[in-house]
Design a protein around this motif. Sequence first.
Motif, PDB file in Angstrom:
ATOM      1  N   PHE A   1       0.815  -1.207   0.000  1.00 55.64           N
ATOM      2  CA  PHE A   1       0.000   0.000   0.000  1.00 55.64           C
ATOM      3  C   PHE A   1       0.856   1.267   0.000  1.00 55.64           C
ATOM      4  O   PHE A   1       1.985   1.275   0.496  1.00 55.64           O
ATOM      5  CB  PHE A   1      -0.899   0.038   1.256  1.00 55.64           C
ATOM      6  CG  PHE A   1      -1.758  -1.163   1.440  1.00 55.64           C
ATOM      7  CD1 PHE A   1      -3.022  -1.236   0.872  1.00 55.64           C
ATOM      8  CD2 PHE A   1      -1.304  -2.239   2.187  1.00 55.64           C
ATOM      9  CE1 PHE A   1      -3.821  -2.356   1.046  1.00 55.64           C
ATOM     10  CE2 PHE A   1      -2.090  -3.360   2.377  1.00 55.64           C
ATOM     11  CZ  PHE A   1      -3.355  -3.427   1.798  1.00 55.64           C
ATOM     12  N   TRP A   2       0.277   2.342  -0.581  1.00 57.13           N
ATOM     13  CA  TRP A   2       0.776   3.672  -0.251  1.00 57.13           C
ATOM     14  C   TRP A   2      -0.339   4.404   0.480  1.00 57.13           C
ATOM     15  O   TRP A   2      -1.527   4.218   0.202  1.00 57.13           O
ATOM     16  CB  TRP A   2       1.272   4.421  -1.496  1.00 57.13           C
ATOM     17  CG  TRP A   2       0.253   4.874  -2.507  1.00 57.13           C
ATOM     18  CD1 TRP A   2      -0.204   4.173  -3.579  1.00 57.13           C
ATOM     19  CD2 TRP A   2      -0.404   6.147  -2.547  1.00 57.13           C
ATOM     20  NE1 TRP A   2      -1.113   4.907  -4.292  1.00 57.13           N
ATOM     21  CE2 TRP A   2      -1.258   6.137  -3.683  1.00 57.13           C
ATOM     22  CE3 TRP A   2      -0.365   7.295  -1.755  1.00 57.13           C
ATOM     23  CZ2 TRP A   2      -2.055   7.228  -4.031  1.00 57.13           C
ATOM     24  CZ3 TRP A   2      -1.160   8.377  -2.101  1.00 57.13           C
ATOM     25  CH2 TRP A   2      -1.992   8.335  -3.226  1.00 57.13           C
ATOM     26  N   TYR A   3       0.054   5.184   1.477  1.00 55.79           N
ATOM     27  CA  TYR A   3      -0.881   5.811   2.405  1.00 55.79           C
ATOM     28  C   TYR A   3      -0.897   7.313   2.152  1.00 55.79           C
ATOM     29  O   TYR A   3       0.134   7.979   2.211  1.00 55.79           O
ATOM     30  CB  TYR A   3      -0.471   5.513   3.842  1.00 55.79           C
ATOM     31  CG  TYR A   3      -0.446   4.035   4.170  1.00 55.79           C
ATOM     32  CD1 TYR A   3      -1.543   3.413   4.755  1.00 55.79           C
ATOM     33  CD2 TYR A   3       0.677   3.245   3.887  1.00 55.79           C
ATOM     34  CE1 TYR A   3      -1.532   2.053   5.054  1.00 55.79           C
ATOM     35  CE2 TYR A   3       0.696   1.890   4.182  1.00 55.79           C
ATOM     36  CZ  TYR A   3      -0.404   1.300   4.761  1.00 55.79           C
ATOM     37  OH  TYR A   3      -0.391  -0.041   5.051  1.00 55.79           O
TER      38      TYR A   3
ATOM     39  N   LYS B   1      -5.271   7.329   4.125  1.00 55.18           N
ATOM     40  CA  LYS B   1      -6.074   6.331   3.428  1.00 55.18           C
ATOM     41  C   LYS B   1      -5.148   5.392   2.652  1.00 55.18           C
ATOM     42  O   LYS B   1      -4.287   5.832   1.898  1.00 55.18           O
ATOM     43  CB  LYS B   1      -7.040   7.008   2.466  1.00 55.18           C
ATOM     44  CG  LYS B   1      -7.870   6.027   1.644  1.00 55.18           C
ATOM     45  CD  LYS B   1      -8.761   6.762   0.653  1.00 55.18           C
ATOM     46  CE  LYS B   1      -9.525   5.781  -0.223  1.00 55.18           C
ATOM     47  NZ  LYS B   1     -10.375   6.476  -1.217  1.00 55.18           N
ATOM     48  N   PRO B   2      -5.300   4.062   2.824  1.00 52.57           N
ATOM     49  CA  PRO B   2      -4.433   3.131   2.097  1.00 52.57           C
ATOM     50  C   PRO B   2      -4.897   2.914   0.665  1.00 52.57           C
ATOM     51  O   PRO B   2      -6.098   2.787   0.412  1.00 52.57           O
ATOM     52  CB  PRO B   2      -4.547   1.845   2.909  1.00 52.57           C
ATOM     53  CG  PRO B   2      -5.898   1.923   3.552  1.00 52.57           C
ATOM     54  CD  PRO B   2      -6.176   3.379   3.794  1.00 52.57           C
ATOM     55  N   HIS B   3      -3.956   2.878  -0.254  1.00 50.23           N
ATOM     56  CA  HIS B   3      -4.226   2.566  -1.658  1.00 50.23           C
ATOM     57  C   HIS B   3      -3.377   1.345  -2.028  1.00 50.23           C
ATOM     58  O   HIS B   3      -2.155   1.399  -1.987  1.00 50.23           O
ATOM     59  CB  HIS B   3      -3.874   3.743  -2.571  1.00 50.23           C
ATOM     60  CG  HIS B   3      -4.623   4.994  -2.263  1.00 50.23           C
ATOM     61  ND1 HIS B   3      -5.893   5.236  -2.740  1.00 50.23           N
ATOM     62  CD2 HIS B   3      -4.284   6.080  -1.519  1.00 50.23           C
ATOM     63  CE1 HIS B   3      -6.308   6.419  -2.310  1.00 50.23           C
ATOM     64  NE2 HIS B   3      -5.353   6.951  -1.571  1.00 50.23           N
TER      65      HIS B   3
ATOM     66  N   GLY C   1      -0.545   6.868 -11.524  1.00 49.06           N
ATOM     67  CA  GLY C   1      -1.311   8.076 -11.236  1.00 49.06           C
ATOM     68  C   GLY C   1      -2.756   7.802 -10.880  1.00 49.06           C
ATOM     69  O   GLY C   1      -3.525   8.738 -10.649  1.00 49.06           O
ATOM     70  N   LYS C   2      -3.129   6.542 -10.816  1.00 48.79           N
ATOM     71  CA  LYS C   2      -4.496   6.154 -10.452  1.00 48.79           C
ATOM     72  C   LYS C   2      -4.471   5.576  -9.045  1.00 48.79           C
ATOM     73  O   LYS C   2      -3.660   4.701  -8.741  1.00 48.79           O
ATOM     74  CB  LYS C   2      -5.045   5.140 -11.447  1.00 48.79           C
ATOM     75  CG  LYS C   2      -5.106   5.665 -12.874  1.00 48.79           C
ATOM     76  CD  LYS C   2      -5.581   4.601 -13.845  1.00 48.79           C
ATOM     77  CE  LYS C   2      -5.607   5.137 -15.265  1.00 48.79           C
ATOM     78  NZ  LYS C   2      -6.043   4.096 -16.247  1.00 48.79           N
ATOM     79  N   ASP C   3      -5.392   6.050  -8.208  1.00 49.66           N
ATOM     80  CA  ASP C   3      -5.327   5.778  -6.779  1.00 49.66           C
ATOM     81  C   ASP C   3      -5.252   4.302  -6.419  1.00 49.66           C
ATOM     82  O   ASP C   3      -4.470   3.895  -5.583  1.00 49.66           O
ATOM     83  CB  ASP C   3      -6.519   6.416  -6.070  1.00 49.66           C
ATOM     84  CG  ASP C   3      -6.349   7.916  -5.905  1.00 49.66           C
ATOM     85  OD1 ASP C   3      -5.239   8.405  -6.179  1.00 49.66           O
ATOM     86  OD2 ASP C   3      -7.319   8.584  -5.511  1.00 49.66           O
ATOM     87  N   ASP C   4      -6.078   3.471  -7.017  1.00 47.57           N
ATOM     88  CA  ASP C   4      -6.152   2.070  -6.600  1.00 47.57           C
ATOM     89  C   ASP C   4      -5.945   1.103  -7.757  1.00 47.57           C
ATOM     90  O   ASP C   4      -6.443  -0.022  -7.728  1.00 47.57           O
ATOM     91  CB  ASP C   4      -7.501   1.809  -5.928  1.00 47.57           C
ATOM     92  CG  ASP C   4      -7.648   2.572  -4.626  1.00 47.57           C
ATOM     93  OD1 ASP C   4      -6.937   2.241  -3.672  1.00 47.57           O
ATOM     94  OD2 ASP C   4      -8.453   3.521  -4.576  1.00 47.57           O
ATOM     95  N   ALA C   5      -5.198   1.540  -8.755  1.00 42.82           N
ATOM     96  CA  ALA C   5      -4.887   0.664  -9.881  1.00 42.82           C
ATOM     97  C   ALA C   5      -3.513   0.027  -9.659  1.00 42.82           C
ATOM     98  O   ALA C   5      -2.615   0.649  -9.095  1.00 42.82           O
ATOM     99  CB  ALA C   5      -4.877   1.464 -11.185  1.00 42.82           C
TER     100      ALA C   5
END
Length: 406
Positions: free
Chosen positions: A68-70, A76-78, A139-143
């Motif tokens: 994850f990156w937070y 918020k975790p992605h 550049g996409k939050d949860d991709a």
Amino acid sequence: MRNMKTYKPNHRTCLFVLVFLTLICTAAGAFAADVEFVMHQIGSFRSEACGVADFNRDWKPDIIAGSFWYENPTWKPHRFRSLEDKLDLDGSKHAVDEDGKGYRDDFANIPLDIDGDGLTDLVTCSWFSKRFDWYRNTGKDDAPWPITVFDEGVNFETGDIADIDGDGNPREILPHCQDTRWYEIAPGPDRKPALIRHIVATKNLNFGGGVGDINGDARPDIIRPDAWYEAPPNPRTGEWKEHPIALGSLEEGKAEHTPQIFVYDVDADGYNDIITSSAHGYGIFWYRQIRRSSTITFEQRIIDKSWSQAHSLALADLDLDGDPDLLAGKRFYAHNGADPGAEEPLVIYWYELEKPGKWTRHTISAGQKIGSALHIPVFDFDKDGDWDFVVTGKFGGPVLFENKLR
């Protein structure tokens, strides 16, 4: 000179100067006492590498660790990857159980914009699958971030970003492996961005490494536990001269596995010294540089030998007194409980540097089941002018420590 008058301060002036100097000294001495850290639990993922960078271009430092990156400031975790996509050479997967035993095959999280698109990517390395990888930030939050294998074939303990070519910009990577090599971003054979490998020496050494100017020629040298390599005028094509050294052991003259190795003039005598620790045993050290004619040797000085597995270090001016202090944390089950002191409590300390060469220990966390694994990224998260830091480990993290000095 005949018209010059001798100045004689009166008692009021002397008193004023005395009070002023007392206030200055009191203020300087108060910095360490005023340093206090507040702990923020960001996540609970059991992995051992972490990094800090702005991953979504909002000018706020985010945290990356594990899968994850937070996102700062809500954390918020992605999920940008699954660590199971890094398989061992035999196809096996790696995980950590609830007791903290086992491993994630992920031993460095180094933020770096590889392709120059303005988005910070992630460079990682792995022990079991023997790979050095690039995860491209979409550049996409949860991709999912696509992965490219840059290098493979050796066990990578970890790696750190550094200025190895001496241009003042730390964008090269020094991996901790048995041979001595470094990477830089450059066009690959297909002209696409790649991490290009430079071999300094093929000799197998203990794990651990750092970069700094040992001999005062303004070139960044590479330091390993068993040797330091003198940088040539051209670090890409020149020959790196090997000099013997022995770091990381309570037994003087013996080299052992270390984490990060730092170069700094600890005793302010004009010669750069070395700071490091034993990664799997007891001992945090600084090594005083001794010059005799053109010969350089080092004398070991012990900072602390009361706790083990100080497998990650960082230098930062935590008390804002103008010189760097040392951050150190105990790695949780580095060898699944087989290291000396493995069952002793997890700790994080900072050591205040008091010239010449005196260090005073201050507790940040002890008995809270929080340590540090392979890195301690330092960053001013809240932009208040003091240094905060992040840790993670198989205890479950990441954890942010906010410096409340300012």
